[in-house]
Design an enzyme around this catalytic site. Structure first.
Site, PDB file in Angstrom:
ATOM      1  N   HIS A  59      11.924  -4.924  -0.616  1.00  7.66           N
ATOM      2  CA  HIS A  59      10.746  -4.059   0.103  1.00  7.66           C
ATOM      3  C   HIS A  59      10.030  -4.503   0.903  1.00  7.66           C
ATOM      4  CE1 HIS A  59       8.754  -5.583  -3.392  1.00  7.66           C
ATOM      5  NE2 HIS A  59       7.133  -4.936  -2.491  1.00  7.66           N
ATOM      6  N   HIS A  61       6.432  -4.134   2.926  1.00  8.08           N
ATOM      7  CA  HIS A  61       5.079  -2.588   3.645  1.00  8.08           C
ATOM      8  C   HIS A  61       4.811  -3.868   5.439  1.00  8.08           C
ATOM      9  CE1 HIS A  61       4.533  -2.522  -0.713  1.00  8.08           C
ATOM     10  NE2 HIS A  61       4.619  -3.892  -1.158  1.00  8.08           N
ATOM     11  N   TYR A 147       8.980 -14.394   6.507  1.00 15.76           N
ATOM     12  CA  TYR A 147       8.412 -13.254   5.918  1.00 15.76           C
ATOM     13  C   TYR A 147       7.605 -12.961   5.915  1.00 15.76           C
ATOM     14  CZ  TYR A 147      12.420 -15.150   4.755  1.00 15.76           C
ATOM     15  OH  TYR A 147      13.968 -16.766   3.961  1.00 15.76           O
TER      16      TYR A 147
END
Length: 176
Positions: A59, A61, A147
């Protein structure tokens, strides 16, 4: 069926959580260059500013700010999801409906969106984004996750390199 109501405010900042269909997958970090390229290409066609971003294996954000007169974040996510998916070989589990429609089974259909309300709300979400790899146990310190826009924020002098501490040192490790 539920009807989702999304806040649509031009030139606003939004927090997003976007998730893969397979929560056990590492597709996003395994193909991080493709994801980055897809986001950059989308920005060229449909401009937006990335305030903060973290990509985890399953996932991501982020916080975006949209341009004046523009509240269409849904189009941007559609382009990003489609652009990323079409360049990956088909191999994911797909439902009969997805196969019949020629759809991929990479992303969850929906995503979480939150309109940033004020500076405190913004700061809380930026910190959540940057600390997320530690929260999920991928690293012991924020600085160790590659990342993340945290590194850009450090270069810009917004955070010290050791922001968030060293979780493994402070607590003795996870699960204790």
């Amino acid at each position: 069926m539920s009807r989702f109501r999304r806040a649509r405010v031009p030139a606003a900042s939004y927090f997003f959580t976007v998730v893969l269909a397979d929560r056990r997958s590492d597709l996003l970090t395994r193909h991080i260059d493709l994801l980055r390229e897809t986001v950059r290409a989308t920005q060229l066609r449909h401009p937006f500013h990335i305030n903060a971003w973290v990509t985890l294996p399953d996932h991501l954000h982020c916080i975006w700010t949209l341009p004046e007169g523009d509240a269409n974040f849904a189009l941007r996510w559609k382009v990003i999801k489609f652009g990323f998916s079409k360049r990956l070989p088909v191999g994911e589990v797909r439902t009969a409906t997805q196969r019949a429609r020629g759809e991929r089974g990479i992303w969850q259909r929906r995503y979480w969106e939150h309109l940033i309300r004020d500076e405190q709300d913004y700061q809380r979400h930026v910190e959540y984004i940057h600390f997320n790899p530690v929260k999920h146990g991928h690293v012991g310190a924020v600085k160790d996750w590659p990342y993340s826009s945290f590194h850009r924020a450090v270069r810009e002098g917004l955070y010290p390199q050791d922001w968030g501490g060293d979780f493994a040192v402070e607590t003795g490790g996870w699960g204790e």
